[in-house]
Write a protein that holds these residues in place. Sequence first.
Motif, short mmCIF file in Angstrom:
data_model
loop_
_atom_site.label_atom_id
_atom_site.label_comp_id
_atom_site.label_asym_id
_atom_site.label_seq_id
_atom_site.Cartn_x
_atom_site.Cartn_y
_atom_site.Cartn_z
N PHE A 55 0.86 -1.34 -0.11
CA PHE A 55 0.12 0.02 0.07
C PHE A 55 0.80 1.24 0.03
N LEU A 56 1.96 1.30 0.78
CA LEU A 56 2.89 2.57 0.90
C LEU A 56 3.63 2.63 -0.54
N ALA A 57 3.77 1.59 -1.18
CA ALA A 57 4.71 1.93 -2.48
C ALA A 57 3.49 2.12 -3.55
N VAL A 58 2.45 1.77 -3.55
CA VAL A 58 1.24 2.57 -4.48
C VAL A 58 1.14 3.79 -4.30
N PHE A 59 0.94 4.05 -2.76
CA PHE A 59 0.60 5.52 -2.28
C PHE A 59 1.46 6.64 -2.82
N LEU A 60 3.00 6.16 -2.39
CA LEU A 60 3.88 7.13 -3.03
C LEU A 60 4.05 7.10 -4.44
N LEU A 61 3.50 6.13 -5.13
CA LEU A 61 3.73 6.29 -6.67
C LEU A 61 2.70 7.05 -7.16
N LEU A 62 1.50 7.11 -6.32
CA LEU A 62 0.59 7.97 -7.17
C LEU A 62 0.79 9.55 -6.49
N THR A 63 1.45 9.72 -5.40
CA THR A 63 2.11 10.91 -5.07
C THR A 63 2.94 11.67 -5.95
N VAL A 64 3.79 10.76 -6.39
CA VAL A 64 4.76 11.54 -7.15
C VAL A 64 4.11 11.50 -8.66
N MET A 65 3.38 10.90 -9.07
CA MET A 65 2.69 10.95 -10.33
C MET A 65 1.61 12.16 -10.40
N ALA A 66 1.00 12.82 -9.10
CA ALA A 66 0.20 13.53 -9.16
C ALA A 66 0.46 14.81 -9.56
N ARG A 67 -0.11 15.83 -10.29
CA ARG A 67 0.09 17.00 -10.99
C ARG A 67 -0.80 17.96 -10.31
N THR A 68 -1.59 17.83 -9.61
CA THR A 68 -2.51 18.82 -9.15
C THR A 68 -2.85 18.85 -7.64
N LEU A 69 -2.98 20.04 -6.80
CA LEU A 69 -3.12 19.77 -5.53
C LEU A 69 -4.41 19.35 -4.92
N THR A 70 -5.39 19.02 -6.00
CA THR A 70 -6.58 18.36 -5.69
C THR A 70 -6.49 17.14 -5.15
N PHE A 71 -5.74 16.16 -5.81
CA PHE A 71 -5.74 14.72 -5.60
C PHE A 71 -4.68 14.71 -4.11
N LEU A 72 -3.62 15.73 -4.31
CA LEU A 72 -2.66 15.75 -2.99
C LEU A 72 -3.60 16.13 -1.76
N SER A 73 -4.51 16.90 -1.72
CA SER A 73 -5.48 17.23 -0.82
C SER A 73 -6.15 16.25 -0.28
N CYS A 74 -6.68 15.25 -1.14
CA CYS A 74 -7.46 14.05 -0.66
C CYS A 74 -6.61 13.12 -0.02
N GLN A 75 -5.36 12.92 -0.35
CA GLN A 75 -4.22 12.15 0.33
C GLN A 75 -3.92 12.52 1.47
#
Length: 268
Positions: A55-75
């Motif tokens: 879960f941590l590996a996929v979570f960090l992968l999504l964090t690195v690939m994100a390009r908007t603050l909206t998804f980062l706010s959900c995380q």
Amino acid sequence: MNLPLWARNEETYTPSRDRDYFISRSLLRVLTVVLALRRQGRSRSFLTAPGMLAFLAVFLLLTVMARTLTFLSCQLALELVILCLLPGKSVGRILGSALLAALFSALLVSPALLLGSGLQVFLLPAKSLLTVMAVGIVTELLPWHELTGALRFFRLPQELVFILDTTLRNILLLGQMAEHLLTALKLRSVGYNRHKARALSGVLGVLFLHAQHLSMQMYEAMVCRGFTGEYPPMQKLPSWGGSLLLLFVLSGLGLLFACLEGGILGRV
């Protein structure tokens, strides 16, 4: 009983004032590391280590690939919900480390803000905050021996697991030894000492000899027990309850990432 004259004379020795800040600071840092390893070794959670690492590996992968603050706010909202379930001291440690990492990243990208780069400048501090918080949460929930054991579940090289496992054990043992040495040095430090580096070098020398002695003892113990250098993978499968919960949360994050970031990644 008549005491000799030298025993009846009053002592007039008054030691000069001196600061032992370097001893106290070194002792504090050693105690911090030792207590952190002891505390992590006692951690217990219904979530299994392999599932948490995946879960941590996929979570960090999504964090690195994100390009908007909206998804980062959900995380960030998800991590804050998990922090609400942890003890107060753990929350303070995790937030302290994460905020320091975010502040350092913000200082690095501050010149870009002056050049008019917009809100994209805040992506790096936000990602630093999320990654450090995620790693801190995992280390608080799982003991270190389960984390190293989970590495063999994913078929990582045995040499890597062996080095990591023995390093953590030796850090704990040498930290306890350094704690005793610095405490003894602090109790025996009377008066003004102009050679503080010499006293600290003696402590480091004793630690080096003790580390060499520990390595020899560990080698002899491994030979006596017939250790061949093989770390068998975990035979116990992750529990269904924790695995289903992690899979459900991960599926929600993936769906949210596809909705919020899919259009942007498609245009790129």
